[in-house]
Design a protein around this motif. Structure first.
Motif, PDB file in Angstrom:
ATOM      1  N   ILE A 139      -4.773  -3.968   5.134  1.00 34.81           N
ATOM      2  CA  ILE A 139      -3.349  -3.932   4.987  1.00 34.81           C
ATOM      3  C   ILE A 139      -2.919  -4.403   6.245  1.00 34.81           C
ATOM      4  CG2 ILE A 139      -1.500  -2.424   4.450  1.00 34.81           C
ATOM      5  CD1 ILE A 139      -3.683  -0.206   3.461  1.00 34.81           C
ATOM      6  N   VAL A 196      -1.703  -5.072   0.819  1.00 35.64           N
ATOM      7  CA  VAL A 196      -2.822  -5.190   0.864  1.00 35.64           C
ATOM      8  C   VAL A 196      -3.326  -6.642   0.610  1.00 35.64           C
ATOM      9  CG1 VAL A 196      -4.926  -4.338  -0.617  1.00 35.64           C
ATOM     10  CG2 VAL A 196      -2.974  -3.012  -0.372  1.00 35.64           C
ATOM     11  N   ALA A 225       0.794  -0.964   0.129  1.00 33.14           N
ATOM     12  CA  ALA A 225       0.162   0.071  -0.063  1.00 33.14           C
ATOM     13  C   ALA A 225       0.901   1.325   0.137  1.00 33.14           C
ATOM     14  CB  ALA A 225      -1.027  -0.075   1.331  1.00 33.14           C
TER      15      ALA A 225
END
Length: 192
Positions: A159, A165, A38
């Motif tokens: 996350i 993710v 992420a």
């Protein structure tokens, strides 16, 4: 046969590949997907605290929920979704998960509108309502909904502590939101 190019023509010729690459990159950009890192960000919460994703994931998994913000009215679907998450906050606390809610909007009014949005919600300590002034986060995550009267595509990302993710859902409509029960099931599955 050759054609002479002026210095201006040569300069334009060399800019063309850069323009093509920029257009192609924008066409290929997508929100973070499952298995990807992420992108890190720092946003200020409604209470004035700076929240950095990489710091939040050091201590817990994170549920990142992108709301529509204030597209001319407070989104009733966003209200229901956040109320659902607040109603199930103990499940998130028991799972040791932090919930980050991103509220996008024009810089001049995002704080006031977010305060209005939160006025009827008692956000638990492990929830943060984060301000996204001028859609900087929304654009970085490729979630800007640029249609008239829109702000951001409603999205949910789970996350892990490594910043990866493990769930991603973006709705291209007002509905299609991920419920608290769905998120809690995904978290339980991930922890097995």
């Amino acid at each position: 046969m050759s054609f002479p190019l002026s210095s201006t023509g040569v300069a334009r010729l060399f800019r063309l590949p850069s323009l093509v690459l920029a257009i192609a990159a924008s066409c290929w950009a997508d929100p973070p997907a499952m298995g990807q890192a992420a992108p890190d960000f720092s946003l200020v919460s409604l209470s004035g605290q700076t929240v950095r994703l990489s710091s939040a994931t050091q201590n817990s998994d994170v549920v990142l929920v992108v709301l529509r913000g204030f597209p001319g009215y407070q989104c009733p679907v966003c209200n229901r979704q956040v109320q659902d998450y607040v109603h199930n906050s103990q499940g998130f606390a028991d799972a040791g998960v932090r919930v980050l809610l991103v509220y996008p909007g024009p810089a001049g009014e995002v704080k006031e509108r977010a305060r209005e949005f939160a006025s009827d919600k008692k956000l638990p300590a492990h929830f943060d309502l984060l301000l996204d002034p001028d859609y900087q986060f929304t654009q970085a995550y490729d979630l800007r909904w640029s249609a008239k009267g829109e702000t951001a595509y409603p999205s949910t990302f789970l996350i892990d502590r490594k910043g990866r993710v493990y769930f991603s859902k973006t709705s291209k409509t007002h509905g299609g939101r991920t419920t608290a029960a769905e998120v809690l099931d995904l978290i339980r599955t991930q922890k097995r």
